[in-house]
Write a protein that holds these residues in place. Structure first.
Motif, mmCIF file in Angstrom:
data_model
loop_
_atom_site.group_PDB
_atom_site.id
_atom_site.type_symbol
_atom_site.label_atom_id
_atom_site.label_comp_id
_atom_site.label_asym_id
_atom_site.label_seq_id
_atom_site.Cartn_x
_atom_site.Cartn_y
_atom_site.Cartn_z
ATOM 1 N N THR A 169 0.573 -1.222 -0.170
ATOM 2 C CA THR A 169 0.061 0.093 0.004
ATOM 3 C C THR A 169 0.741 1.116 0.027
ATOM 4 O OG1 THR A 169 -0.089 -0.078 2.425
ATOM 5 C CG2 THR A 169 -2.118 -0.944 1.195
ATOM 6 N N PRO A 170 1.233 1.880 -1.200
ATOM 7 C CA PRO A 170 2.347 2.968 -1.091
ATOM 8 C C PRO A 170 1.255 4.315 -0.753
ATOM 9 C CG PRO A 170 1.395 2.210 -3.653
ATOM 10 C CD PRO A 170 0.874 1.265 -2.386
ATOM 11 N N GLY A 171 1.272 4.442 0.392
ATOM 12 C CA GLY A 171 0.725 5.848 0.752
ATOM 13 C C GLY A 171 -0.724 5.520 1.887
ATOM 14 N N ILE A 172 -1.048 6.450 2.530
ATOM 15 C CA ILE A 172 -1.923 6.318 3.534
ATOM 16 C C ILE A 172 -3.263 5.982 2.956
ATOM 17 C CG2 ILE A 172 -3.220 7.404 5.515
ATOM 18 C CD1 ILE A 172 -0.493 8.731 6.173
ATOM 19 N N GLU A 173 -3.695 6.697 1.895
ATOM 20 C CA GLU A 173 -5.002 6.648 1.131
ATOM 21 C C GLU A 173 -5.296 5.258 0.721
ATOM 22 O OE1 GLU A 173 -7.482 8.608 1.543
ATOM 23 O OE2 GLU A 173 -6.347 9.714 2.876
ATOM 24 N N SER A 174 -3.712 4.727 0.347
ATOM 25 C CA SER A 174 -4.081 3.192 -0.276
ATOM 26 C C SER A 174 -4.090 2.271 0.738
ATOM 27 C CB SER A 174 -2.457 2.911 -1.080
ATOM 28 O OG SER A 174 -2.612 1.667 -1.364
ATOM 29 N N ALA A 175 -3.593 2.619 2.083
ATOM 30 C CA ALA A 175 -3.552 1.697 3.201
ATOM 31 C C ALA A 175 -4.880 1.687 3.768
ATOM 32 C CB ALA A 175 -2.673 2.108 4.090
ATOM 33 N N LYS A 176 -5.338 2.889 3.838
ATOM 34 C CA LYS A 176 -7.107 3.052 4.262
ATOM 35 C C LYS A 176 -7.989 2.162 3.122
ATOM 36 C CE LYS A 176 -6.629 7.258 6.868
ATOM 37 N NZ LYS A 176 -6.669 8.495 6.909
ATOM 38 N N ALA A 177 -7.754 2.349 1.936
ATOM 39 C CA ALA A 177 -8.543 1.828 1.002
ATOM 40 C C ALA A 177 -8.490 0.029 1.160
ATOM 41 C CB ALA A 177 -8.164 2.143 -0.293
ATOM 42 N N PHE A 178 -7.234 -0.380 1.408
ATOM 43 C CA PHE A 178 -6.954 -1.779 1.561
ATOM 44 C C PHE A 178 -7.818 -2.200 2.885
ATOM 45 C CE2 PHE A 178 -4.623 -5.382 3.050
ATOM 46 C CZ PHE A 178 -4.753 -6.530 2.176
ATOM 47 N N VAL A 179 -7.766 -1.381 4.033
ATOM 48 C CA VAL A 179 -8.465 -1.950 5.170
ATOM 49 C C VAL A 179 -9.984 -1.849 5.143
ATOM 50 C CG1 VAL A 179 -9.134 -0.959 7.530
ATOM 51 C CG2 VAL A 179 -6.720 -0.830 6.763
ATOM 52 N N ALA A 210 -3.197 -2.523 10.988
ATOM 53 C CA ALA A 210 -2.014 -1.356 11.214
ATOM 54 C C ALA A 210 -1.335 -1.259 9.707
ATOM 55 C CB ALA A 210 -1.014 -1.939 12.205
ATOM 56 N N PHE A 211 -0.992 0.085 9.601
ATOM 57 C CA PHE A 211 -0.127 -0.104 8.143
ATOM 58 C C PHE A 211 1.172 0.894 8.669
ATOM 59 C CE2 PHE A 211 -3.296 3.401 8.164
ATOM 60 C CZ PHE A 211 -2.677 4.657 8.152
ATOM 61 N N VAL A 212 2.233 0.792 7.695
ATOM 62 C CA VAL A 212 3.341 1.345 7.699
ATOM 63 C C VAL A 212 3.326 1.868 6.249
ATOM 64 C CG1 VAL A 212 6.077 1.498 7.603
ATOM 65 C CG2 VAL A 212 4.764 0.129 9.455
ATOM 66 N N ALA A 213 2.850 3.165 5.828
ATOM 67 C CA ALA A 213 2.485 3.430 4.630
ATOM 68 C C ALA A 213 3.640 3.968 3.573
ATOM 69 C CB ALA A 213 1.145 4.280 4.538
ATOM 70 N N GLY A 214 4.713 4.252 4.463
ATOM 71 C CA GLY A 214 5.789 5.080 3.538
ATOM 72 C C GLY A 214 7.215 4.130 3.683
ATOM 73 N N TRP A 242 2.427 5.857 9.985
ATOM 74 C CA TRP A 242 1.798 4.618 10.669
ATOM 75 C C TRP A 242 0.385 4.780 11.128
ATOM 76 C CZ3 TRP A 242 6.496 3.458 14.688
ATOM 77 C CH2 TRP A 242 7.739 2.759 13.875
ATOM 78 N N GLY A 243 -0.295 3.924 11.252
ATOM 79 C CA GLY A 243 -1.576 3.914 11.769
ATOM 80 C C GLY A 243 -1.951 2.678 12.279
ATOM 81 N N PHE A 244 -2.832 2.590 13.102
ATOM 82 C CA PHE A 244 -3.449 0.997 13.803
ATOM 83 C C PHE A 244 -4.991 1.214 14.314
ATOM 84 C CE2 PHE A 244 -1.370 3.285 17.224
ATOM 85 C CZ PHE A 244 -1.959 2.780 18.361
ATOM 86 N N SER A 245 -5.625 0.091 14.448
ATOM 87 C CA SER A 245 -6.652 0.135 15.211
ATOM 88 C C SER A 245 -7.128 -1.150 15.607
ATOM 89 C CB SER A 245 -8.022 0.369 13.997
ATOM 90 O OG SER A 245 -9.276 0.149 14.740
ATOM 91 N N ASP A 246 -7.667 -1.056 16.801
ATOM 92 C CA ASP A 246 -8.074 -2.300 17.418
ATOM 93 C C ASP A 246 -9.482 -2.896 17.337
ATOM 94 O OD1 ASP A 246 -5.794 -2.602 19.462
ATOM 95 O OD2 ASP A 246 -6.539 -0.959 20.461
ATOM 96 N N ASP A 247 -10.301 -2.063 16.354
ATOM 97 C CA ASP A 247 -11.456 -2.242 16.051
ATOM 98 C C ASP A 247 -12.478 -3.316 16.906
ATOM 99 O OD1 ASP A 247 -13.460 -2.336 13.887
ATOM 100 O OD2 ASP A 247 -13.121 -4.280 13.419
ATOM 101 N N GLY A 248 -12.494 -2.664 18.330
ATOM 102 C CA GLY A 248 -13.478 -3.279 19.264
ATOM 103 C C GLY A 248 -12.707 -4.104 20.165
#
Length: 212
Positions: free
Chosen positions: A35-45, A61-65, A73-79
Motif C-alpha cells: 500500500t504505497p501511501g496512507i490513502e492506499s492503506a485505508k482503501a485496503f483496510v 495497522a499500516f506502515v504506509a511509507g 503509521w496507523g493502527f486500530s483495535d476495531d473493538g
C-alpha cells in the motif's frame, strides 16, 4: 535547518499474503498487501472490512511509507480491548524493515475468550507468521531533473544517462533540446556534475534540489 532527503532504498511487498489459523475456536485471517501511501492503506483496510463484514473484528495497522517514518503509521483495535490488536500488529510491521505495507487481521469469534495476553499473541503472532511468507523487492528512491542542451550534445548526454541507467521521461525538440530524466537519487548529483564537466559547462541541469 535543512533536512536532507533519505535516498537509501527500502523493501516493499512484492505480492499479497494471506495466512490463517485457529486459536481456541476463533478463526484469525491475516492479510498483507503493498500500500504505497496512507490513502492506499485505508482503501485496503476498507476492502477487507467489506469482505468480512460478518466478522467480529477486522483489526489493522499500516506502515504506509518508509519503514522508519512513523508519520506514515496507523493502527486500530476495531473493538478489541485497547492495545491488544492494533499495536501488536504495528509492532510486527515496523520491526520488519518493510515499508508501504498494511496488515489486516480478521477474527471470527469462536466463543472462548483469549484474555489480553492471548489476544496480543494471536494478533502479533499471526502477522509474524504472514511476514515469514512475504516476498519483497527493493524500492529505489528516484528524482527528476531537466537537461537543456543544443543538438550536438545529444549523443554525449544520452551516453552519460545510459551509463547510469537513467530513464528519459520526456524530450522536447525545439530550438534547443530539453530532456526530463528520472534517476536514482543517490547518483543524481554525480550525474549532473558529469554532464556539466564533460560538456564544459555548455549543458545546464535544472530542478535538482540538493537539499531536498
Amino acid at each position: 535547518m535543512v533536512t536532507r532527503m533519505n535516498t537509501s532504498p527500502y523493501l516493499i511487498p512484492l505480492s499479497p499474503v494471506i495466512s490463517e489459523e485457529e486459536i481456541k475456536k476463533s478463526r484469525f485471517i491475516t492479510y498483507l498487501a503493498h500500500t504505497p501511501g496512507i490513502e492506499s492503506a485505508k482503501a485496503f483496510v476498507a476492502e477487507i472490512k467489506a469482505k468480512h463484514a460478518d466478522a467480529r473484528h477486522n483489526c489493522w495497522a499500516f506502515v504506509a511509507g518508509r519503514p522508519e517514518d512513523s508519520m506514515s503509521w496507523g493502527f486500530s483495535d476495531d473493538g478489541e480491548p485497547s492495545g491488544t490488536a492494533g499495536k501488536p500488529i504495528l509492532a510486527q510491521l515496523s520491526g520488519s524493515g518493510v515499508g508501504e505495507i498494511t496488515a489486516v487481521v480478521t477474527r471470527y469469534y469462536g466463543g472462548i475468550r483469549l484474555g489480553t495476553g492471548g489476544l496480543v499473541k494471536a494478533y502479533g503472532g499471526g502477522v509474524q507468521q504472514a511476514l515469514l511468507q512475504l516476498a519483497t523487492k527493493e524500492k529505489a528512491i528516484t528524482v527528476q531533473f531537466t537537461i537543456s542542451c543544443e543538438y550536438p550534445h545529444i549523443a554525449l548526454i544520452e551516453s552519460i544517462l545510459a551509463s547510469h541507467n537513467a530513464v528519459q521521461v520526456n524530450t522536447d525538440f525545439s530550438h534547443n533540446v530539453e530532456m526530463t530524466v528520472e534517476v536514482d537519487a543517490r547518483s543524481a548529483e554525480q550525474i549532473a556534475a558529469e554532464i556539466f564537466n564533460r560538456s564544459r559547462g555548455q549543458v545546464s541541469v535544472a530542478g535538482l534540489d540538493k537539499n531536498t
